[in-house]
Design an enzyme around this catalytic site. Structure first.
Site, PDB file in Angstrom:
ATOM      1  CG  ASP A   1      31.830  28.399  51.830  1.00  0.00           C
ATOM      2  OD1 ASP A   1      30.861  28.716  52.508  1.00  0.00           O
ATOM      3  OD2 ASP A   1      31.768  28.311  50.593  1.00  0.00           O
TER       4      ASP A   1
ATOM      5  CB  CYS B   1      52.744  29.506  41.551  1.00  0.00           C
ATOM      6  SG  CYS B   1      51.030  29.178  42.004  1.00  0.00           S
TER       7      CYS B   1
ATOM      8  CB  CYS C   1      53.253  30.377  36.202  1.00  0.00           C
ATOM      9  SG  CYS C   1      51.718  30.420  35.233  1.00  0.00           S
TER      10      CYS C   1
ATOM     11  CB  CYS D   1      46.071  33.442  37.588  1.00  0.00           C
ATOM     12  SG  CYS D   1      47.428  33.646  38.771  1.00  0.00           S
TER      13      CYS D   1
ATOM     14  CB  CYS E   1      42.715  39.110  36.389  1.00  0.00           C
ATOM     15  SG  CYS E   1      41.373  39.900  37.314  1.00  0.00           S
TER      16      CYS E   1
ATOM     17  CB  CYS F   1      37.285  40.073  42.442  1.00  0.00           C
ATOM     18  SG  CYS F   1      36.977  38.335  42.083  1.00  0.00           S
TER      19      CYS F   1
ATOM     20  CB  CYS G   1      34.919  35.503  37.081  1.00  0.00           C
ATOM     21  SG  CYS G   1      36.272  35.658  35.889  1.00  0.00           S
TER      22      CYS G   1
ATOM     23  CB  CYS H   1      45.599  27.579  36.709  1.00  0.00           C
ATOM     24  SG  CYS H   1      46.788  26.770  37.806  1.00  0.00           S
TER      25      CYS H   1
END
Length: 333
Positions: A123, A177, A180, A183, A187, A207, A234, A241
């Site tokens: 990453d 997904c 749906c 999420c 938020c 975010c 977070c 989900c």
């Protein structure tokens, strides 16, 4: 070397997911460029500087790259926090654990195939790792922008070996997904937004994870209420989900939840104490001042009178940003 051999060796190295992708540009780079252009990266300059263009082609990382071995390692652990600390930071720093596993995988692969050129990525490398993980069949990219695997969910760290080995690529799975929007609806700061292609993307500038980990400086006042008691990261968009309802737990000891300080205890730590406590923890990334800033917001949002005294002490901090956030929290009380 067959893909099945690679996946078997990856499992021996502790990776629950593994697959192969071709080391070539992906269509997602265009979306990434638009995402940067829209300003959605906020102040994360490592996503927008010269390293942005390197992400266009994995051969910019390894000239003779032919394949990318993508792996996923589960980090889901039993609940041991009140949500103030993101789940991925409950245990040891995943970079060290993932790199060790990937180095071991390279050793096993070289025993089978002989020496080959490679670059290990966890990453921090300029690589569109979720896009290549999708191409390698590890999962689809959900509306919350996390990679989701059926049926194991999204609690995974991702890693890659960009390699000169030529291997048959896997196929990306379908997006499951559907309609749906849990999420998106959950938020608190409305950070998951529609893009120009009619898909969903993340506006980092809204975010909570960005505010509490990446942002250096004051957190916009209009978003502080929505941050609740979050101190580092977070997990809301993953917790709601449905694909995580039956997510398995990790068997990796390094990711076992360590005891976390209370909000008051955070404020009692000196700089040296903070560095010693979180020497091998992702929490170190936020920095001492950043964590104090975040704790002040959490205390203000929780609104408990016992926080008044520690906040008054924090309000006189020589760090102007920390002091301002503590003063804001005191006004909330």
């Amino acid at each position: 070397m067959t893909g099945e051999v690679v996946k078997r060796l990856a499992r021996e190295c502790g990776f629950e997911l593994a697959g192969m992708a071709a080391a070539e540009p992906v269509a997602d780079f265009g979306r990434y460029r638009e995402w940067v252009k829209e300003g959605f990266a906020g102040e994360m300059r490592y996503l927008t500087d010269r390293r942005a263009d390197i992400r266009a082609d994995p051969r910019n990382l390894l000239e003779n790259a032919r394949s990318i071995i993508c792996v996923g390692k589960l980090y889901n652990t039993p609940a041991a926090s009140d949500g103030a600390i993101s789940r991925y930071a409950w245990g040891d720093d995943y970079h060290r654990v993932m790199r060790a596993g990937l180095r071991k995988l390279v050793e096993l692969l070289e025993r089978e195939a002989g020496p080959f050129e490679h670059k290990i990525c966890v990453d921090t490398a300029p690589l569109l790792e979720r896009s290549y993980a999708r191409q390698a069949g590890l999962g689809w990219i959900g509306k919350n922008t996390c990679l989701i695997h059926e049926p194991l969910g999204s609690w995974f760290f991702l890693g890659e070996i960009v390699t000169s080995l030529e291997m048959e690529p896997d196929s990306p799975p379908p997006d499951r997904c559907g309609t749906c929007t849990r999420c998106i609806d959950a938020c608190p700061t409305k950070a998951i937004v529609p893009d120009d292609d009619g898909q969903w993307t993340l506006d980092s500038r809204r975010c909570i994870s960005y505010f509490t980990i990446e942002l250096r400086g004051p957190i916009p006042e209009e978003h502080r209420d929505g941050m609740g008691a979050h101190v580092f990261g977070c997990d809301i968009c993953q917790e709601v989900c449905p694909w995580n309802n039956r997510a398995p737990l990790t068997a990796e000891p390094a990711f076992a939840a360590r005891p976390m300080p209370t909000l008051e205890h955070f404020l009692k730590l000196s700089v040296e104490g903070f560095n010693q406590t979180f020497v091998d923890s992702p929490i170190a990334r936020a920095g001492y001042s950043g964590v104090l800033r975040n704790v002040a917001i959490a205390m203000g949002n929780l609104g408990l009178d016992r926080f008044r005294e520690p906040l008054e002490g924090l309000a006189s901090s020589p760090d102007e940003i920390v002091a301002e956030h503590a003063q804001w929290a005191l006004r909330k009380l």
